[in-house]
Design an enzyme around this catalytic site. Structure first.
Site, mmCIF file in Angstrom:
data_model
loop_
_atom_site.group_PDB
_atom_site.id
_atom_site.type_symbol
_atom_site.label_atom_id
_atom_site.label_comp_id
_atom_site.label_asym_id
_atom_site.label_seq_id
_atom_site.Cartn_x
_atom_site.Cartn_y
_atom_site.Cartn_z
ATOM 1 N N GLU A 1 -4.043 8.573 7.955
ATOM 2 C CA GLU A 1 -2.393 8.981 8.709
ATOM 3 C C GLU A 1 -1.801 9.413 9.772
ATOM 4 O O GLU A 1 -0.966 9.567 10.195
ATOM 5 C CB GLU A 1 -1.765 9.656 7.114
ATOM 6 C CG GLU A 1 -1.665 8.975 6.391
ATOM 7 C CD GLU A 1 -0.472 6.797 5.984
ATOM 8 O OE1 GLU A 1 0.142 7.658 6.948
ATOM 9 O OE2 GLU A 1 -0.831 6.366 5.283
ATOM 10 N N CYS B 1 -3.859 -1.355 -1.686
ATOM 11 C CA CYS B 1 -4.996 -0.303 -2.118
ATOM 12 C C CYS B 1 -5.316 -0.574 -3.289
ATOM 13 O O CYS B 1 -4.917 -0.746 -4.432
ATOM 14 C CB CYS B 1 -3.502 0.119 -2.167
ATOM 15 S SG CYS B 1 -2.795 2.758 -3.298
ATOM 16 N N ASN B 2 -6.504 0.503 -3.185
ATOM 17 C CA ASN B 2 -7.278 1.054 -4.179
ATOM 18 C C ASN B 2 -7.084 1.553 -5.939
ATOM 19 O O ASN B 2 -6.825 1.186 -6.522
ATOM 20 C CB ASN B 2 -9.054 1.529 -3.976
ATOM 21 C CG ASN B 2 -9.130 0.522 -3.031
ATOM 22 O OD1 ASN B 2 -10.192 -0.102 -3.608
ATOM 23 N ND2 ASN B 2 -8.998 0.721 -1.831
ATOM 24 N N ASP C 1 0.901 -1.568 0.015
ATOM 25 C CA ASP C 1 0.501 0.449 0.133
ATOM 26 C C ASP C 1 0.695 1.438 -0.156
ATOM 27 O O ASP C 1 2.149 1.323 0.201
ATOM 28 C CB ASP C 1 -0.748 0.041 1.075
ATOM 29 C CG ASP C 1 -1.676 1.252 1.143
ATOM 30 O OD1 ASP C 1 -2.348 1.400 0.786
ATOM 31 O OD2 ASP C 1 -2.278 1.727 2.003
ATOM 32 N N SER C 2 0.092 2.566 0.052
ATOM 33 C CA SER C 2 1.126 3.732 -0.226
ATOM 34 C C SER C 2 1.221 3.734 1.194
ATOM 35 O O SER C 2 2.391 4.757 1.697
ATOM 36 C CB SER C 2 -0.303 4.959 -0.486
ATOM 37 O OG SER C 2 -1.050 4.626 -0.270
ATOM 38 N N TYR D 1 -0.626 8.561 -3.090
ATOM 39 C CA TYR D 1 -0.665 7.953 -4.254
ATOM 40 C C TYR D 1 -1.608 8.759 -4.570
ATOM 41 O O TYR D 1 -2.201 9.146 -6.169
ATOM 42 C CB TYR D 1 -0.894 6.479 -4.098
ATOM 43 C CG TYR D 1 0.432 5.820 -3.936
ATOM 44 C CD1 TYR D 1 1.251 6.537 -3.951
ATOM 45 C CD2 TYR D 1 0.463 4.564 -4.595
ATOM 46 C CE1 TYR D 1 2.838 5.387 -3.356
ATOM 47 C CE2 TYR D 1 1.520 3.669 -4.856
ATOM 48 C CZ TYR D 1 2.824 4.080 -4.061
ATOM 49 O OH TYR D 1 3.686 3.499 -3.596
ATOM 50 N N CYS E 1 -11.211 2.710 -0.284
ATOM 51 C CA CYS E 1 -9.312 3.605 -0.436
ATOM 52 C C CYS E 1 -9.592 2.129 0.930
ATOM 53 O O CYS E 1 -10.076 2.585 1.955
ATOM 54 C CB CYS E 1 -9.170 4.303 -0.256
ATOM 55 S SG CYS E 1 -7.413 5.067 0.903
ATOM 56 N N THR E 2 -8.156 1.462 1.073
ATOM 57 C CA THR E 2 -8.011 0.517 2.513
ATOM 58 C C THR E 2 -7.688 1.505 3.776
ATOM 59 O O THR E 2 -7.747 0.712 4.541
ATOM 60 C CB THR E 2 -6.662 -0.310 1.785
ATOM 61 O OG1 THR E 2 -5.305 0.451 1.385
ATOM 62 C CG2 THR E 2 -7.201 -0.946 0.896
ATOM 63 N N HIS E 3 -7.204 2.929 3.838
ATOM 64 C CA HIS E 3 -7.425 3.839 4.789
ATOM 65 C C HIS E 3 -8.866 3.958 5.551
ATOM 66 O O HIS E 3 -8.823 4.458 6.248
ATOM 67 C CB HIS E 3 -6.884 5.335 4.334
ATOM 68 C CG HIS E 3 -5.331 5.132 4.316
ATOM 69 N ND1 HIS E 3 -4.693 4.365 3.015
ATOM 70 C CD2 HIS E 3 -4.348 5.902 4.980
ATOM 71 C CE1 HIS E 3 -3.509 4.870 3.103
ATOM 72 N NE2 HIS E 3 -3.262 5.507 4.687
#
Ligand code: DGL
Length: 268
Positions: A153, A74-75, A11-12, A43, A185-187
């Site tokens: 983040e 990560c999408n 992932d980013s 990203y 979005c995986t976040h």
């Protein structure tokens, strides 16, 4: 037959840990190597060429760690880099978008699905295209919620400012008939509580990482690539920058027994 090589995830940033958590749950005896490209995140605001370049570097890193398959946790990397990199590497790779889209199509009754994702994922049109290829009667409403990545983040999801921000961004969904919302979005599963509180209980949230893990599990089984050991797998986390904040979030999310967390240098 048993294949003891680890599963790779990329992932980013920290978002991919929501998929790592799912892999630990569903494939408990597999070793895992994760890489988050904190040095280049987010990203979602980058041109596709950069997303492909940085994702390629992560794929090369994971291959150098002898992984047997790679999950794009990560999408944005799935939308922008997976189609190209699948042609460059032989290793099995799994993206999150197809699984997420198909699960949402199964869930919706109103045939109206919402998608929240990064700017790049929304602009790629990957979710609407994949959803409509599965069921062309479904209407898709997308919102780019790029700044949610920053909230995650910064570990700021519980602040009032974040809640206000989430409400403001998701407001357009209030006048629609969506009954299913893809966290594209995986976040975003890290903000699930706050998002659910705003959209209400009638809207089902879909986390594409869950179905992706089911697909990867089935693939490993069908190809005799599972680790048949009964011992618990080891989890190694790597980040290309921000080691301290990455460690904090990783331990918060996955538990303090994950101690193998490293700073790595990849690419040029
Ligand atoms: N977690 C990523 C995704 O699923 C990307 C977030 C970003 O770096 O913008 O899209």
């Amino acid at each position: 037959m048993s294949d003891k090589r680890p599963i790779g995830l990329l992932d980013s940033g920290v978002g991919g840990l929501t998929v790592v958590e799912e892999v630990i749950k569903k494939l408990p005896s597999e070793d895992i190597v994760f890489i988050g490209d904190e040095a280049h995140m987010p990203y979602g605001v980058r041109p596709a060429s950069e997303i492909i370049k940085y994702t390629r570097e992560m794929v090369e890193f994971l291959i150098s760690q002898n992984v047997k398959a790679i999950i794009y946790a990560c999408n944005t990397a799935t939308a922008r880099a997976l189609p190209t990199l699948q042609k460059e590497f032989d290793i099995p790779m799994f993206g999150v978008i197809k699984s997420g889209a198909q699960s949402a199509v199964k869930d919706t009754k109103t045939k109206e699905i919402g998608v929240i994702a990064t700017e790049s994922t929304v602009n790629s049109n990957s979710y609407p295209e994949t959803i409509q290829a599965t069921d062309n009667k479904v209407q898709v409403r997308s919102i780019a919620a790029q700044h949610f990545v920053k909230i995650v983040e910064a570990n700021a999801g519980d602040t009032q400012k974040a809640k206000d921000d989430i409400a403001q961004t998701l407001k357009p969904f209030k006048n629609t008939n969506i009954d299913t919302l893809i966290l594209g979005c995986t976040h975003f599963p890290m903000l699930e509580k706050q998002i659910q509180a705003f959209v209400g209980d009638k809207v089902k949230l879909v986390d594409p990482g869950i179905e992706t893990t089911n697909v990867a599990k089935q693939f490993l089984h069908d190809h005799n690539l599972e680790n048949a050991d009964s011992k618990k797998g080891e989890v190694e986390l790597n980040t290309t920058a921000n080691l301290d904040s990455f460690k904090l979030l990783a331990k918060d999310w996955l538990g303090s027994d994950i101690t193998d967390i490293n700073l790595v240098n990849i690419g040029d």
